[in-house]
Scaffold this motif. Sequence first.
Motif, PDB file in Angstrom:
ATOM      1  N   GLY A   1       0.818  -1.214   0.000  1.00  0.00           N
ATOM      2  CA  GLY A   1       0.000   0.000   0.000  1.00  0.00           C
ATOM      3  C   GLY A   1       0.848   1.260   0.000  1.00  0.00           C
ATOM      4  N   ARG A   2       0.154   2.384  -0.032  1.00  0.00           N
ATOM      5  CA  ARG A   2       0.832   3.682  -0.040  1.00  0.00           C
ATOM      6  C   ARG A   2       1.399   3.990   1.340  1.00  0.00           C
ATOM      7  N   ILE A   3       2.143   5.072   1.402  1.00  0.00           N
ATOM      8  CA  ILE A   3       2.638   5.607   2.667  1.00  0.00           C
ATOM      9  C   ILE A   3       1.446   6.102   3.478  1.00  0.00           C
ATOM     10  N   GLY A   4       1.452   5.911   4.793  1.00  0.00           N
ATOM     11  CA  GLY A   4       0.374   6.489   5.597  1.00  0.00           C
ATOM     12  C   GLY A   4      -0.146   5.564   6.683  1.00  0.00           C
ATOM     13  N   GLY A   5       0.542   4.438   6.936  1.00  0.00           N
ATOM     14  CA  GLY A   5       0.083   3.514   7.968  1.00  0.00           C
ATOM     15  C   GLY A   5      -0.731   2.365   7.396  1.00  0.00           C
ATOM     16  N   TYR A   6      -0.934   2.396   6.070  1.00  0.00           N
ATOM     17  CA  TYR A   6      -1.771   1.377   5.423  1.00  0.00           C
ATOM     18  C   TYR A   6      -1.117  -0.006   5.483  1.00  0.00           C
ATOM     19  N   ASN A   7       0.209  -0.047   5.364  1.00  0.00           N
ATOM     20  CA  ASN A   7       0.872  -1.358   5.314  1.00  0.00           C
ATOM     21  C   ASN A   7       0.804  -2.064   6.664  1.00  0.00           C
ATOM     22  N   PHE A   8       0.966  -1.317   7.743  1.00  0.00           N
ATOM     23  CA  PHE A   8       0.792  -1.954   9.057  1.00  0.00           C
ATOM     24  C   PHE A   8      -0.650  -2.416   9.232  1.00  0.00           C
ATOM     25  N   GLN A   9      -1.595  -1.574   8.790  1.00  0.00           N
ATOM     26  CA  GLN A   9      -2.996  -1.970   8.961  1.00  0.00           C
ATOM     27  C   GLN A   9      -3.274  -3.287   8.246  1.00  0.00           C
ATOM     28  N   SER A  10      -2.726  -3.422   7.034  1.00  0.00           N
ATOM     29  CA  SER A  10      -2.928  -4.670   6.285  1.00  0.00           C
ATOM     30  C   SER A  10      -2.301  -5.846   7.037  1.00  0.00           C
ATOM     31  N   ALA A  11      -1.109  -5.629   7.588  1.00  0.00           N
ATOM     32  CA  ALA A  11      -0.445  -6.711   8.334  1.00  0.00           C
ATOM     33  C   ALA A  11      -1.247  -7.057   9.591  1.00  0.00           C
ATOM     34  N   PHE A  12      -1.707  -6.028  10.325  1.00  0.00           N
ATOM     35  CA  PHE A  12      -2.498  -6.287  11.548  1.00  0.00           C
ATOM     36  C   PHE A  12      -3.766  -7.074  11.199  1.00  0.00           C
ATOM     37  N   SER A  13      -4.484  -6.610  10.163  1.00  0.00           N
ATOM     38  CA  SER A  13      -5.802  -7.196   9.870  1.00  0.00           C
ATOM     39  C   SER A  13      -5.669  -8.606   9.310  1.00  0.00           C
ATOM     40  N   THR A  14      -4.731  -8.815   8.382  1.00  0.00           N
ATOM     41  CA  THR A  14      -4.586 -10.172   7.813  1.00  0.00           C
ATOM     42  C   THR A  14      -4.062 -11.126   8.888  1.00  0.00           C
ATOM     43  N   GLY A  15      -3.167 -10.627   9.744  1.00  0.00           N
ATOM     44  CA  GLY A  15      -2.653 -11.464  10.833  1.00  0.00           C
ATOM     45  C   GLY A  15      -3.765 -11.832  11.788  1.00  0.00           C
ATOM     46  N   TYR A  16      -4.563 -10.849  12.182  1.00  0.00           N
ATOM     47  CA  TYR A  16      -5.641 -11.099  13.150  1.00  0.00           C
ATOM     48  C   TYR A  16      -6.637 -12.119  12.587  1.00  0.00           C
ATOM     49  N   LEU A  17      -6.991 -11.929  11.289  1.00  0.00           N
ATOM     50  CA  LEU A  17      -7.980 -12.833  10.681  1.00  0.00           C
ATOM     51  C   LEU A  17      -7.421 -14.261  10.601  1.00  0.00           C
ATOM     52  N   ALA A  18      -6.166 -14.399  10.199  1.00  0.00           N
ATOM     53  CA  ALA A  18      -5.558 -15.740  10.118  1.00  0.00           C
ATOM     54  C   ALA A  18      -5.627 -16.410  11.492  1.00  0.00           C
ATOM     55  N   GLY A  19      -5.287 -15.635  12.536  1.00  0.00           N
ATOM     56  CA  GLY A  19      -5.269 -16.193  13.894  1.00  0.00           C
ATOM     57  C   GLY A  19      -6.629 -16.688  14.353  1.00  0.00           C
ATOM     58  N   LYS A  20      -7.694 -16.094  13.795  1.00  0.00           N
ATOM     59  CA  LYS A  20      -9.038 -16.523  14.191  1.00  0.00           C
ATOM     60  C   LYS A  20      -9.383 -17.913  13.676  1.00  0.00           C
ATOM     61  N   TRP A  21      -8.632 -18.363  12.688  1.00  0.00           N
ATOM     62  CA  TRP A  21      -8.976 -19.638  12.029  1.00  0.00           C
ATOM     63  C   TRP A  21      -7.978 -20.750  12.300  1.00  0.00           C
ATOM     64  N   VAL A  22      -6.889 -20.450  13.037  1.00  0.00           N
ATOM     65  CA  VAL A  22      -5.871 -21.497  13.230  1.00  0.00           C
ATOM     66  C   VAL A  22      -6.410 -22.555  14.187  1.00  0.00           C
TER      67      VAL A  22
END
Length: 442
Positions: A421-442
């Motif tokens: 993603g662009r500069i602006g905190g978007y890349n961390f948000q993507s990492a947080f959200s995809t990580g959180y979602l994966a963890g819900k299904w492990v």
Amino acid sequence: MSQDFWDAIVIGGGAAGLLAAASGAERGKKVLVLEKNSKIGVKILMSGGTRCNITHDCDIRGIIAAFGKQGNFLHSALAAFPPPEIVRKLEAQGVATKIEATGKIFPTSDRAIDVRDALVRWVQQVGAVIEAGQPVLRLSKTGEVFEVETEDRKLNCHSLVIATGGKSYPGCGTTGDGYAWAEQFGHTIIPTFPALTPILTGEEWVTRLKGITLDPVEVQVYQPDPPLPAKANDGLGHQGDRSAESHQPPSAKKSRKMMLDQRRGSLLFTHWGFSGPVILDVSREVARHPQRNQLRLVCDFLPQLKRDSFLEQLLEKKQLHPKQTASHLLPESLPRRFQEEMLGLAHIDPATRNADLSKQKLLSLIDCIKQSQIAVRGTLGFEKAEVTSGGVSLAEVDSKNMQSKLVANLFFAGEVLDLDGRIGGYNFQSAFSTGYLAGKWV
Ligand SMILES: Cc1cc2nc3c(=O)[nH]c(=O)nc-3n(C[C@H](O)[C@H](O)[C@H](O)COP(=O)(O)OP(=O)(O)OC[C@H]3O[C@@H](n4cnc5c(N)ncnc54)[C@H](O)[C@@H]3O)c2cc1C
């Protein structure tokens, strides 16, 4: 069952891995995070100039838009863990946040270490185990069970989360290990390119201005002109005379066709060329272009001032202060050293009296400031790229749970995916959200 059997092993203790561990452990799963580095969350520590731009103050659609067409993959992940959620989690750990005028969200303390420590605390409080200095060397799956090999151990798990990041800043442990494992499990890797990386230029005047920031600057990236039609070639390897053409401003239609990207924001002059948010954002198009050493930037260093008004201003100054010298002609908002370089580019001696400056000279000075043409000499590449473009193909990962469509109970999260993603905190948000979602299904 042996002590070394885990419900889930997460490879990588970055933003995505920590969130996967927290959400898995919150559901009572026995989760282990293995991190190669001796420190957890190295990229969190170095992010945002060690201030950590955690996320962006916008809704889910705003985050999705920052990832271009790949962004749609993030719908479920962002629904499961939207931007306000990371803010709440951090605040619950005692880390207050603030929203800056640009919409970027930072810890109020401006200390990335507070964010890293809060995430580690959360993961440990919910019962996941984090082990640093544990590079994973090999992976395999037999039947329903994954085997994870480190230097001195073999561990087993039911679910495996690959959250190894990309391959930018390889000195930080991110050497693209996850891509090789994804391929081993049959996944396609979309070719990788550095993104959000400084741009190099051979222009000496640019490098003389190192350390200066201008905000805002409008930057356009142009690809080289297409070769002339065959009949314009004299057959001796000389291209037909383009000089007449090249002195004409390109038509608006042609310009649009040749323009790869256009953005506005803060620009930093460096000793190799340019950096700063606006440059990092356009660098994606530069880094992936096959002729990246032949691209051209067109910079408007005063985009808030229209060309006509600028000319009026200069003519008025010339009329009101005919005896003043050109060294005081330009708006004071522009740094002194920058003004001097612009006068030099326009071949104006700073000692020239305003009265002696022709309208033509003033127009060429305006061109230098509002239509500065700068040859690109590539980028600083993966060594200094904030993120990696490309990665595990999204077509083979279920966006509803981050699980591989090819291998059951194999999950991917964060930058290892084909998401940038662009500069602006978007890349961390993507990492947080995809990580959180994966963890819900492990
Ligand atoms: C200088 C810099 C500044 C940045 N600033 C910001 C910012 O302010 N805001 C923002 O949104 N984004 C920022 N980014 C981008 C952001 O850091 C990444 O998008 C984010 O870190 C991706 O998270 P991740 O967990 O997917 O990967 P990473 O954070 O890269 O974590 C992956 C982890 O996996 C580990 N690993 C890799 N291979 C193995 C292995 N074999 N065994 C065990 N562990 C392994 C790595 O050591 C690493 O710690 C910045 C990046 C850089 C480089």
